[in-house]
Design a protein around this motif. Structure first.
Motif, mmCIF file in Angstrom:
data_model
loop_
_atom_site.group_PDB
_atom_site.id
_atom_site.type_symbol
_atom_site.label_atom_id
_atom_site.label_comp_id
_atom_site.label_asym_id
_atom_site.label_seq_id
_atom_site.Cartn_x
_atom_site.Cartn_y
_atom_site.Cartn_z
ATOM 1 N N ASP A 285 123.394 167.964 11.691
ATOM 2 C CA ASP A 285 123.594 166.764 10.874
ATOM 3 C C ASP A 285 123.255 165.583 11.775
ATOM 4 N N THR B 205 118.516 170.317 -3.555
ATOM 5 C CA THR B 205 118.649 169.297 -2.520
ATOM 6 C C THR B 205 117.816 168.074 -2.872
ATOM 7 N N GLU C 196 119.749 166.204 -5.504
ATOM 8 C CA GLU C 196 120.911 165.481 -4.965
ATOM 9 C C GLU C 196 120.529 164.223 -4.195
ATOM 10 N N SER C 197 119.290 164.183 -3.698
ATOM 11 C CA SER C 197 118.922 163.072 -2.824
ATOM 12 C C SER C 197 117.932 162.088 -3.442
ATOM 13 N N PRO D 265 118.286 165.590 4.075
ATOM 14 C CA PRO D 265 117.357 166.137 3.082
ATOM 15 C C PRO D 265 115.942 165.616 3.310
ATOM 16 N N ALA E 262 120.843 170.579 3.277
ATOM 17 C CA ALA E 262 122.085 170.889 2.579
ATOM 18 C C ALA E 262 122.556 172.313 2.874
#
Length: 813
Positions: free
Chosen positions: A326, A523, A526-527, A609, A619
């Motif tokens: 991350d 993903t 979501e982004s 992402p 993700a």
């Protein structure tokens, strides 16, 4: 020793720079360990930088200053008591103050800091503050003094000891975090403390384990120096040794006959032995493993080998490159690390390379690798740039190296130290020399400093000067990326050439290669906003950091199949091409063992992402390429290489089997068949030449060569997809409830290639057990989907049940 964490009660506020007024006016609760980004996210003062175009909206962060504040409450020190304020990590350019007085300044996130505060304690609360100034401005000012060095990106990341990819990379965001990113505590102690403990565990050829334990102490200076007794417990053995009153270090050697042997995964078990070291009230505890690690670099008729040996056995490295899991590092937990490493384990990986543009990872990472038998290749964090050898950088680089080498010595998984990433190659090939003139570029680190430091602190592990490099040879004479020596990075395949370009070289060890693809559909969903599902949308391009990345994706697809115009089909085509590139390259490398003895794919993971070379997206979702990787890294692999069938056996037992071979039409007609016997010794490769009846098609557009043995299948097509006469409607499917989700049974009426169930399109949490399956007419395959989704029908939708055949349909179909 009394250790007190100082993680509660912190606040953070802006202290300078172009901070928006609404944020500059706020003082927010700070989580320690943490960063300003995560604190402002928690306070809902900034948008999520991973979504849409938000990264660009936060560029003001780069030149902002921040002030962390809390109140320290600690009793005054006794006459014979030392009290230290310890920061395990500060990111990055910080000024630490206590009660308004400056304790010190830092400019390195890769090391810890300790301040003696015994004379500064008093009853009542004492203000404690840490101010963070912009790392980019520090770097800009420093390079004015020591000279600007070449680098591949605009920001001078090579002029400050901060995670290089903090400043953006060709797969990562440019966020430039700041904060108290590791624990902070108060330590109270008397007489002496354990300043450093270095357990060096090795294994003799006769099975005797040897632990050489080095201990450095710091004396308080407040009492008369005395002899110190260090008590050591190793498993069931207890012993002690003395550090004389005029000394600050000592060592002891402990022998363990018939020691439990630590092996990499696939070679044996991973027993770990508890080690305890006690000095008065100070206590150190860890686990060690007994094993011996070397690298064979023996010259031969080709050049020189590069083969990792563990406990005397040669290891074909089935590896993956590791970047930070991350970008916002402080969000990482042991569970997150475990899930990521387990995805590598499930893909038959036996080594992770901690890449030099990130960090020295935390204890959870190495502990988990110890437990799972995953070898670790550790870069020193120097990447893709020239690094000054002058002060203050030189002292910082050596200090961080010394601290982290000592910290990581207990871990049996740690197998190799590497001087840095692409720096030697860069100096040779990337037009640095004309820009550098007489400036230093880092050679002294790679060829003198790191080897000397390791000879002193950790002589038990091999060292490699850089990835790639040709050790023992002048780079002017033998190129650092020469495939006959050392390690090689293969980036012509992707940057300029097709993945079949791998056929043109036979490296001794390939430590980087790969191919890009977008993240999974969920993903993306979501982004990005729905209107951004376009490869040319600004938001999509914000998450494509590679130079001409989409152009390379499209040219790569076009070499094999039509490039779809519709975005969802394009997404599948690019993911499929990444999967094929992964399989092709790994089969090539594994199929040429023992000349080639290592394959480290770029890369396992993503830190947000993004469209990248990762096989697991930001993700934590598996791309189709992860399934290709798992099949390609399986202990036994069957593949075609020209007119040959290649069998790779990376198990400890011989492989003797009969392979069924067929040249069949897409309609199921049989044109030629044969059976061959493969007889492959343990840890070996065998090739069988095939007859022309099998390798010469009657109609290259409608035939496939298939090899089957023991549940393994290899297929070879005689033309590229854009010429193949696939049936776009070759599949029918049924779905039924099963434990933990659903079973999807697919039946082929015509040859179907690369069948996949893209289950995350229905349920973002769904995981399918397999992908990229090839079926002949009349054959079936059952996919198992782990999901709690209530409606099964969506898993059979055309956009979910995919194959290469579906890309043969007319555009828009």
């Amino acid at each position: 020793m009394l250790r007190t964490d100082l993680h509660a009660g912190w606040t953070v506020r802006a202290a300078g720079g172009p901070v928006p007024d609404e944020i500059a006016a706020e003082r927010v609760r700070a989580t320690v360990p943490g960063t300003v980004h995560t604190d402002l996210l928690d306070a809902e003062l900034i948008p999520d930088p991973y979504l849409g175009e938000n990264e660009a909206a936060l560029v003001w962060f780069h030149r902002a200053a921040w002030l962390y504040e809390t109140t320290l409450r600690a009793a005054p020190a006794a006459a014979d008591e030392r009290v230290d304020l310890v920061f395990e990590g500060l990111d990055t350019v910080a000024t630490v103050s206590l009660d308004g007085a400056e304790l010190g300044r830092t400019a390195n996130m890769h090391r810890s800091y300790r301040f003696d505060v015994r004379d500064r304690l008093r009853d009542g609360g004492i203000p404690l503050a840490v101010r963070f100034d912009p790392a980019i401005e520090y770097a800009e000012e420093l390079q004015k003094v020591i000279g600007e060095r070449p680098r591949p990106y605009p920001h001078p990341f090579n002029a400050v000891r901060k995670m290089a990819c903090s400043f953006g990379w060709d797969w990562g965001p440019d966020l430039q975090t700041a904060g108290i990113w590791k624990p902070v505590r108060l330590e109270r102690w008397r007489v002496a403390r354990l300043a450093s403990v270095r357990p060096l565990a090795t294994l003799d050829a006769d099975g005797t384990g040897r632990l050489t334990l080095h201990v450095d102490v710091e004396r308080s200076g407040l009492t008369e120096a005395t002899d110190l007794t260090v008590e050591v417990t190793l498993g069931e053995q207890a012993t002690s040794f003395t550090i004389k009153k005029d000394e600050i270090s000592g060592m002891i050697e402990i022998s363990v006959p018939n020691a439990p042997v630590w092996w990499p995964i696939g070679y044996g078990d991973q027993p770990l032995v508890d080690l305890s070291v006690r000095l008065k009230e100070d206590h150190y505890q860890t686990r060690i493993g007994f094993r011996a690690v070397t690298v064979d670099e023996t010259p031969d008729e080709i050049g020189s080998a590069f083969t990792l040996h563990v406990n005397g056995r040669s290891i074909f490295v089935r590896g993956l490159n590791w970047i930070p899991e991350d970008h916002l590092l402080t969000r990482l937990t042991r569970d997150v690390y475990a899930a990521a490493i387990d995805r590598a384990v499930e893909a038959h990986t036996n080594l992770l390379r901690v890449w030099g543009g990130g960090i020295y990872e935390n204890e959870d990472f190495y502990d988990l690798c110890d437990e799972r038998g995953i070898l670790v290749w550790q870069d020193f964090p120097l990447a893709c740039a020239a690094y000054a050898e002058e002060e203050p950088l030189r002292s910082e680089i050596l200090a961080e190296a010394r601290e982290n080498v000592a910290r990581l010595t207990p871990h049996p998984s740690l197998a190799l130290w590497n001087g840095g990433n692409e720096n030697i190659w860069g100096h040779q090939d990337w037009d640095w020399k004309s820009k550098l003139g007489d400036l230093t570029w880092g050679a002294k680190y790679y060829y003198e400093d790191f080897p000397a430091l390791l000879a002193e602190l950790d002589p038990t592990r091999p060292y490699h000067p850089g990835s790639p490099s040709s050790p023992g040879h002048d780079p002017e004479v033998v190129h650092p990326n020469d495939d006959r020596y050392g390690t090689r990075h293969e980036w012509e395949a992707w940057n300029r050439e097709d993945y079949t370009h791998h056929d043109t070289f036979l490296p001794r060890f390939c430590s980087e290669f790969g191919w890009q693809a977008p993240p999974t559909w969920s993903t993306l969903r979501e982004s990005l906003a729905p209107e951004d599902f376009d490869q040319e949308s600004p938001a999509f391009l914000r998450h494509q950091k590679a130079e001409d990345g989409n152009g390379k994706l499209n040219r790569g697809v076009a070499r094999h199949m039509r490039v779809p115009e519709e975005f969802e089909a394009w997404h599948w085509a690019t993911q499929l091409n990444q999967a094929r590139a992964t399989s092709y390259a790994i089969a090539h490398l594994r199929g040429h063992a023992p000349r080639t003895m290592g394959s480290i794919l770029w890369q396992l993971n993503d830190c947000w992402p993004v469209t990248s070379w990762a096989v697991v997206d930001g993700a934590g979702r598996r791309k189709p390429a992860w399934y290709a990787l798992r099949r390609s890294y399986a202990p036994r692999l069957l593949t075609f290489r020209g007119p040959e069938l290649v069998a790779v056996n990376d198990t400890g037992t011989a492989w003797q089997a009969t392979v069924r071979l067929r040249r069949a039409g897409f309609d199921g007609s049989l044109h030629a068949s044969s059976e061959v016997t493969v007889d492959v010794p343990a840890r070996s490769v065998a090739a069988v030449k095939l007859g022309e009846a099998l390798t010469t098609p009657g109609d290259a557009t409608r035939e496939v060569l298939v090899a089957d043995v023991g549940g393994l299948r290899a297929t070879h097509l005689f033309a590229e997809d854009f010429d193949l006469r696939y049936d776009p409607a070759a599949l029918t499917a049924d779905i039924s409830a099963a434990e933990g989700g659903y079973s999807i049974t697919v039946t082929a009426a015509s040859f179907a290639r690369d069948i996949a169930v893209l289950a995350d399109k229905v349920d973002p949490d769904a995981v399918v057990d397999d992908m990229l399956v090839d079926l002949l007419p009349g054959e079936t395959h059952t996919f198992r989907v782990r999901t709690a989704w209530a409606d099964p029908d969506g898993f059979l939708a055309p956009a979910v049940l995919r194959s290469a055949n579906t890309l043969a349909a007319p555009a828009g179909a």
